[in-house]
Design a protein around this motif. Structure first.
Motif, PDB file in Angstrom:
ATOM      1  N   SER A   1      -3.876  17.369   5.959  1.00  0.00           N
ATOM      2  CA  SER A   1      -4.722  16.201   6.203  1.00  0.00           C
ATOM      3  C   SER A   1      -5.840  16.170   5.170  1.00  0.00           C
ATOM      4  CB  SER A   1      -5.292  16.287   7.608  1.00  0.00           C
ATOM      5  OG  SER A   1      -6.031  15.151   7.891  1.00  0.00           O
ATOM      6  N   GLY A   2      -6.027  15.009   4.563  1.00  0.00           N
ATOM      7  CA  GLY A   2      -7.086  14.880   3.570  1.00  0.00           C
ATOM      8  C   GLY A   2      -6.688  15.309   2.173  1.00  0.00           C
ATOM      9  N   SER A   3      -5.386  15.614   1.973  1.00  0.00           N
ATOM     10  CA  SER A   3      -4.981  16.073   0.647  1.00  0.00           C
ATOM     11  C   SER A   3      -4.751  14.910  -0.308  1.00  0.00           C
ATOM     12  CB  SER A   3      -3.721  16.930   0.741  1.00  0.00           C
ATOM     13  OG  SER A   3      -2.701  16.199   1.378  1.00  0.00           O
TER      14      SER A   3
ATOM     15  N   ARG B   1     -14.034  22.591   1.153  1.00  0.00           N
ATOM     16  CA  ARG B   1     -13.405  21.988  -0.031  1.00  0.00           C
ATOM     17  C   ARG B   1     -14.418  21.879  -1.159  1.00  0.00           C
ATOM     18  NH1 ARG B   1      -9.789  17.547   0.169  1.00  0.00           N
ATOM     19  NH2 ARG B   1      -9.217  18.382   2.176  1.00  0.00           N
TER      20      ARG B   1
ATOM     21  N   ARG C   1       7.318  -5.456  10.110  1.00  0.00           N
ATOM     22  CA  ARG C   1       6.816  -6.362   9.079  1.00  0.00           C
ATOM     23  C   ARG C   1       7.181  -5.851   7.694  1.00  0.00           C
ATOM     24  NH1 ARG C   1       0.523  -7.128   8.517  1.00  0.00           N
ATOM     25  NH2 ARG C   1       0.755  -5.067   7.606  1.00  0.00           N
TER      26      ARG C   1
ATOM     27  N   PHE D   1     -15.294  12.242  -7.892  1.00  0.00           N
ATOM     28  CA  PHE D   1     -14.673  13.205  -6.987  1.00  0.00           C
ATOM     29  C   PHE D   1     -13.152  13.110  -7.126  1.00  0.00           C
ATOM     30  CE2 PHE D   1     -13.650  14.192  -2.303  1.00  0.00           C
ATOM     31  CZ  PHE D   1     -13.477  15.532  -2.591  1.00  0.00           C
TER      32      PHE D   1
ATOM     33  N   ARG E   1      -1.498   4.358  -2.075  1.00  0.00           N
ATOM     34  CA  ARG E   1      -2.289   3.218  -2.567  1.00  0.00           C
ATOM     35  C   ARG E   1      -2.150   3.057  -4.077  1.00  0.00           C
ATOM     36  NH1 ARG E   1      -5.905   0.879   0.678  1.00  0.00           N
ATOM     37  NH2 ARG E   1      -7.272   0.285  -1.025  1.00  0.00           N
TER      38      ARG E   1
ATOM     39  N   PRO F   1      -4.535  20.532  -1.179  1.00  0.00           N
ATOM     40  CA  PRO F   1      -5.921  20.067  -1.335  1.00  0.00           C
ATOM     41  C   PRO F   1      -6.814  21.081  -2.050  1.00  0.00           C
ATOM     42  CG  PRO F   1      -5.481  20.661   0.953  1.00  0.00           C
ATOM     43  CD  PRO F   1      -4.184  20.797   0.218  1.00  0.00           C
ATOM     44  N   GLU F   2      -6.434  22.360  -2.033  1.00  0.00           N
ATOM     45  CA  GLU F   2      -7.260  23.367  -2.711  1.00  0.00           C
ATOM     46  C   GLU F   2      -7.051  23.310  -4.213  1.00  0.00           C
ATOM     47  OE1 GLU F   2      -9.450  25.096  -1.119  1.00  0.00           O
ATOM     48  OE2 GLU F   2      -8.762  24.087   0.706  1.00  0.00           O
TER      49      GLU F   2
ATOM     50  N   ILE G   1       1.341   1.435  -4.770  1.00  0.00           N
ATOM     51  CA  ILE G   1       1.571   0.050  -4.377  1.00  0.00           C
ATOM     52  C   ILE G   1       0.501  -0.881  -4.929  1.00  0.00           C
ATOM     53  CG2 ILE G   1       2.863   0.577  -2.288  1.00  0.00           C
ATOM     54  CD1 ILE G   1       0.356   0.319  -0.697  1.00  0.00           C
TER      55      ILE G   1
ATOM     56  N   ALA H   1      -2.319  -2.023  10.151  1.00  0.00           N
ATOM     57  CA  ALA H   1      -2.824  -3.159   9.378  1.00  0.00           C
ATOM     58  C   ALA H   1      -2.100  -4.458   9.695  1.00  0.00           C
ATOM     59  CB  ALA H   1      -2.786  -2.864   7.876  1.00  0.00           C
ATOM     60  N   LEU H   2      -1.778  -4.670  10.968  1.00  0.00           N
ATOM     61  CA  LEU H   2      -1.207  -5.960  11.354  1.00  0.00           C
ATOM     62  C   LEU H   2      -2.280  -7.029  11.228  1.00  0.00           C
ATOM     63  CD1 LEU H   2       0.692  -4.824  14.542  1.00  0.00           C
ATOM     64  CD2 LEU H   2       1.701  -5.480  12.364  1.00  0.00           C
ATOM     65  N   TRP H   3      -1.861  -8.262  10.965  1.00  0.00           N
ATOM     66  CA  TRP H   3      -2.845  -9.340  10.898  1.00  0.00           C
ATOM     67  C   TRP H   3      -3.243  -9.700  12.322  1.00  0.00           C
ATOM     68  CZ3 TRP H   3       1.507 -10.630   7.396  1.00  0.00           C
ATOM     69  CH2 TRP H   3       1.261 -10.149   6.119  1.00  0.00           C
TER      70      TRP H   3
ATOM     71  N   LEU I   1      -2.824  -0.819  -5.121  1.00  0.00           N
ATOM     72  CA  LEU I   1      -4.111  -1.109  -4.487  1.00  0.00           C
ATOM     73  C   LEU I   1      -5.251  -0.313  -5.103  1.00  0.00           C
ATOM     74  CD1 LEU I   1      -3.128  -1.334  -0.741  1.00  0.00           C
ATOM     75  CD2 LEU I   1      -3.713  -3.180  -2.300  1.00  0.00           C
TER      76      LEU I   1
ATOM     77  N   PHE J   1       1.190   0.592   6.557  1.00  0.00           N
ATOM     78  CA  PHE J   1      -0.065   1.312   6.361  1.00  0.00           C
ATOM     79  C   PHE J   1      -0.262   2.319   7.487  1.00  0.00           C
ATOM     80  CE2 PHE J   1      -0.624  -2.404   3.820  1.00  0.00           C
ATOM     81  CZ  PHE J   1      -1.386  -1.973   2.759  1.00  0.00           C
TER      82      PHE J   1
ATOM     83  N   VAL K   1      -0.404  -6.397  -1.059  1.00  0.00           N
ATOM     84  CA  VAL K   1       0.874  -5.784  -1.444  1.00  0.00           C
ATOM     85  C   VAL K   1       2.028  -6.724  -1.177  1.00  0.00           C
ATOM     86  CG1 VAL K   1       0.285  -3.367  -1.261  1.00  0.00           C
ATOM     87  CG2 VAL K   1       1.049  -4.574   0.753  1.00  0.00           C
TER      88      VAL K   1
ATOM     89  N   VAL L   1       5.504  -2.224   2.862  1.00  0.00           N
ATOM     90  CA  VAL L   1       4.565  -1.137   3.109  1.00  0.00           C
ATOM     91  C   VAL L   1       4.165  -1.083   4.573  1.00  0.00           C
ATOM     92  CG1 VAL L   1       2.341  -0.143   2.496  1.00  0.00           C
ATOM     93  CG2 VAL L   1       3.640  -1.424   0.791  1.00  0.00           C
TER      94      VAL L   1
ATOM     95  N   ASN M   1      -9.687  -3.269   8.541  1.00  0.00           N
ATOM     96  CA  ASN M   1      -8.373  -2.951   9.116  1.00  0.00           C
ATOM     97  C   ASN M   1      -7.262  -2.891   8.085  1.00  0.00           C
ATOM     98  OD1 ASN M   1      -9.427  -2.908  11.621  1.00  0.00           O
ATOM     99  ND2 ASN M   1      -8.844  -5.000  12.134  1.00  0.00           N
ATOM    100  N   GLN M   2      -7.599  -3.001   6.824  1.00  0.00           N
ATOM    101  CA  GLN M   2      -6.603  -3.022   5.734  1.00  0.00           C
ATOM    102  C   GLN M   2      -5.693  -4.244   5.804  1.00  0.00           C
ATOM    103  OE1 GLN M   2      -4.934   1.059   6.168  1.00  0.00           O
ATOM    104  NE2 GLN M   2      -5.768   1.356   4.123  1.00  0.00           N
ATOM    105  N   GLU M   3      -6.092  -5.279   6.563  1.00  0.00           N
ATOM    106  CA  GLU M   3      -5.245  -6.468   6.631  1.00  0.00           C
ATOM    107  C   GLU M   3      -5.210  -7.180   5.277  1.00  0.00           C
ATOM    108  OE1 GLU M   3      -6.085  -8.999  10.071  1.00  0.00           O
ATOM    109  OE2 GLU M   3      -6.853  -7.241  11.096  1.00  0.00           O
TER     110      GLU M   3
END
Ligand SMILES: Nc1ncnc2c1ncn2[C@@H]1O[C@H](COP(=O)(O)OP(=O)(O)OP(=O)(O)O)[C@@H](O)[C@H]1O
Ligand SMILES: [Mg+2]
Lengths: 376, 271
Positions: free
Chosen positions: B48-50, A103, B162, B26, B57, B225-226, B60, B100-102, B62, B96, A249, B94, A241-243
């Motif tokens: 993956s990674g695109s 990449r 959730r 980047f 994020r 991604p390219e 929403i 990302a559970l508490w 972030l 994740f 959000v 959302v 953990n993104q908690e």
């Protein structure tokens, strides 16, 4: 085991042939590729590169890594590298390795920053840090405002759990340390005081020292190490953990939900722990005075009562509450600033302890100076 | 493929305009523009990674765009003040990619927390709703487990429960079916469809699951991604039938672009 061999030569048609033989494995001693690569360097004389493996024995990823050297080198020089002479499995793995092109911009260059630039960057980071701290104090004040008007939301169980964790559970270590600090103060003072026959003043030395200064300071340092680090690690892990993102959000204020209960717990528990530490210190002093310096317990207690006034306790406990706020802020701030890895959680915890202790000592010095000027 | 211009009607829920996403210098993706309409199941595809999770994020609240806009209705998410932004986002749920559970709360508490924060229900009712949501994702009976005590796929599903807690208008799911067995994945697709049909929810899904892309996707975009931009948008089935972009075709046919007809046939059979 046959040793690895490398045979590179020019064929008549201008093709440069590299032939691998023997075992090319992780454990083997390999011949040096650099001579072959150098020879490839002059592309005008070479009509192409062919790699083959006529007498190749065992091979593993190390062989592949050596091959990619040759292929990458060839590509840089604009030379076609013909790999059809390699075993089928090797060709297949090479095909996979080159299936997804690198990449653009993804590779990290090693960049070296000059010393002066590093100094500047560190200074700017320090400024940012101070700004973050001030901002955090501001957010904390707003949050307390919401608490007082009944609009801050957090779970009562969380608060109780933190209170238990940072209050009751800290009692054993606080007892031990402050008892010993009382003992030490008494011993150090007593040796001097004995020269003037004034051993009875051990009581005032220990009483005043613990109440005004050492009780709060020692408790704060213990709590910074126990609880401040724990706060940073907890919030840091939640961040990894993104908690924390999940709270954001959902529109739940992370400050009210996570920082406020921790701050409240420390503000309420620190004075209590300090009071306890002061009493333990006085007990420590009494043990030394009674058993080594011929002072009766009643004399000791009377002298303590005569010298140590309510205001000394208020000063000590007030400092304790202030240290509590600082520890909570440092712990939570470092936790929320934490990066995205396990190592980052570790350094967040370390940094929380260091920050708290610096804040504690600096603020203690300031307060002591001010109180001294005010003759309190 | 060209972007279908939205006839800025009331059915437009989210519009992304000329979005550039970057980490420092980047650049991950640039020039992203698309519209998500009400009641639509909108798929974000890409290798993956695109930058699919990064795109979520941005949508929403972030991560701030390097450039461009995310509009909820007529309001810009990133130019609104924090209180307004919070109000816009309260309509969303959302999931994740990591769940990302508490981790300090049980599954029931995880699902109950938003209900307790934003509704006036009593504890018993909240608990009932939480159990119902967990049952919907196949986790009945796990109310009192902590996230660390259940498997990765179960954590994903609990995260889904959730996200649905407040019956939000807009749902963002980041790879909901990753880590699920085929049967659970199929049930999940059914769940997403019925959320849309019963509650009229708009669902934005990041997924690689070809079967579900074709089964539930009304509209989609493909991030390359390219090229560092979206190279296609439209209904997945139409993209498969009409596109001539090799990267997209390879994606939609598991690298087997020649098998396009077969995959398309399979897709219509599924539908
Ligand atoms: N915190 C970060 N700092 C720098 N670069 C990042 C960061 N997070 C992600 N990236 C980069 O952004 C790109 C997109 O990441 P992202 O997580 O959005 O991918 P994705 O499309 O969701 O992939 P996957 O399907 O594997 O989940 C990646 O190339 C990654 O290198
Ligand atoms: Mg992702």
């Amino acid at each position: 085991m046959s040793a690895a061999t490398l045979d590179s030569r020019r064929l008549g048609n201008g093709v440069f042939q590299v032939d691998f033989g023997g075992n090319w494995t992780v454990g083997a001693a390999l011949p040096d590729l650099s001579a072959a690569l150098r020879e490839m360097g002059s592309s005008e004389q070479i009509g192409g590169v062919r790699v083959s493996a006529t007498k190749l024995g065992a091979w593993d990823s190390r062989f592949l890594a050596q091959l990619t050297h040759i292929i990458d080198h060839g590509r840089q020089q604009g030379i076609e590298v013909d790999t059809t002479g390699l075993p089928g499995h090797v060709q297949e793995l090479l095909r996979l390795a080159y299936a997804v092109p690198e990449r653009a911009g993804a590779r990290r260059g090693e960049s070296r920053t000059p010393l002066l630039a590093q100094f500047g960057a560190n200074f700017l980071a320090l400024l940012d840090d101070s700004r973050a701290f001030v901002e955090f104090v501001g957010l904390g004040t707003l949050s307390v405002g919401r608490l007082l008007t009944g609009r801050a939301r957090f779970r009562r169980v969380d608060l109780l759990q933190i209170v238990q964790e940072c209050g009751a559970m800290a009692l054993p270590i606080v007892s031990l340390i402050s008892l010993l600090v009382g003992l030490i103060l008494a011993f150090v003072g007593a040796v001097q005081l004995q020269m003037f026959g004034a051993q009875i003043y051990i009581a005032s030395l220990v009483g005043l020292g613990m109440a005004r200064e050492m009780g709060a300071l020692m408790t704060a340092i213990i709590v910074a190490g126990r609880t401040g680090a724990a706060f940073a690690a907890q919030l840091g892990t939640m961040n990894v953990n993104q908690e924390i993102d999940a709270f954001k959000v959902m529109g739940v204020s992370t400050f009210d939900f996570l920082v406020l209960p921790r701050m409240l717990a420390l503000i309420t528990m620190m004075p209590i722990l300090c009071l306890y530490a002061i009493l333990m210190g006085i007990v420590g002093g009494a043990i030394v005075a009674v058993s080594f310096f011929d002072i009766s317990l009643m004399e000791y207690l009377n002298e303590t009562q005569r010298v140590v006034r309510l205001r000394h306790f208020i000063i000590g406990l007030g400092k304790g509450a202030m240290f509590g706020v600082l520890i909570a802020i440092a712990g939570c701030l470092r936790g929320l600033q934490c990066g995205q890895s396990a190592a980052a959680v570790g350094s967040a915890a370390t940094s929380a302890v260091v920050t708290s202790i610096v804040l504690i000592v600096v603020s203690d010095a300031l307060v002591t100076l001010v109180l001294n000027r005010l003759h309190l | 493929m060209t972007l279908e211009r939205a006839d800025a009607g009331a059915d437009e829920v989210i519009r992304v305009q000329d979005l550039t996403m970057a980490f420092g210098s980047f650049v991950i993706q640039r020039g992203l523009s698309f519209t998500v309409r009400r009641g639509e199941i909108f798929i974000v595809m890409g290798a993956s990674g695109s930058g699919k999770s990064t795109l979520l994020r941005h949508m929403i609240g972030l991560q701030r765009p390097a450039q461009g806009e995310v509009l909820y209705g007529a309001t810009s998410l990133w130019r609104a003040n924090p209180a307004k932004r919070e109000r816009l986002l309260r309509r969303t749920g959302v999931l994740f990619q990591s769940g990302a559970l508490w981790s300090s709360m049980t599954l029931a508490e995880n699902v109950s927390l938003p209900l307790g924060e934003f509704t006036r229900l009593n504890t018993r009712e909240i608990r009932e709703i939480a159990s119902l949501k967990l049952a919907l994702v196949g986790l009945a009976g796990f109310e009192d487990y902590y996230p660390s005590e259940i498997s990765g796929g179960m954590q994903k599903r609990a995260g889904l429960a959730r996200a649905m807690a407040l019956d939000p208008e807009i749902l963002f799911f980041d790879e909901p079916s990753a880590g699920l067995d085929p049967i659970s994945a199929k049930l999940l697709d059914d769940l997403i469809l019925s959320l849309r049909d019963s509650l009229g929810a708009t669902v934005i899904v990041v997924t690689h699951e070809l079967a579900s892309i074709f089964e539930i996707g009304d509209n989609s975009i493909f991030l390359d991604p390219e090229m560092k931009t979206m190279t296609a948008s439209g209904a997945p089935k139409r993209l498969l039938a009409e596109s001539d972009d090799p990267a997209l075709l390879n994606f939609l046919t598991r690298g087997n672009a020649a098998g396009r007809q077969r995959a398309a046939g399979g897709a219509t059979r599924l539908a």
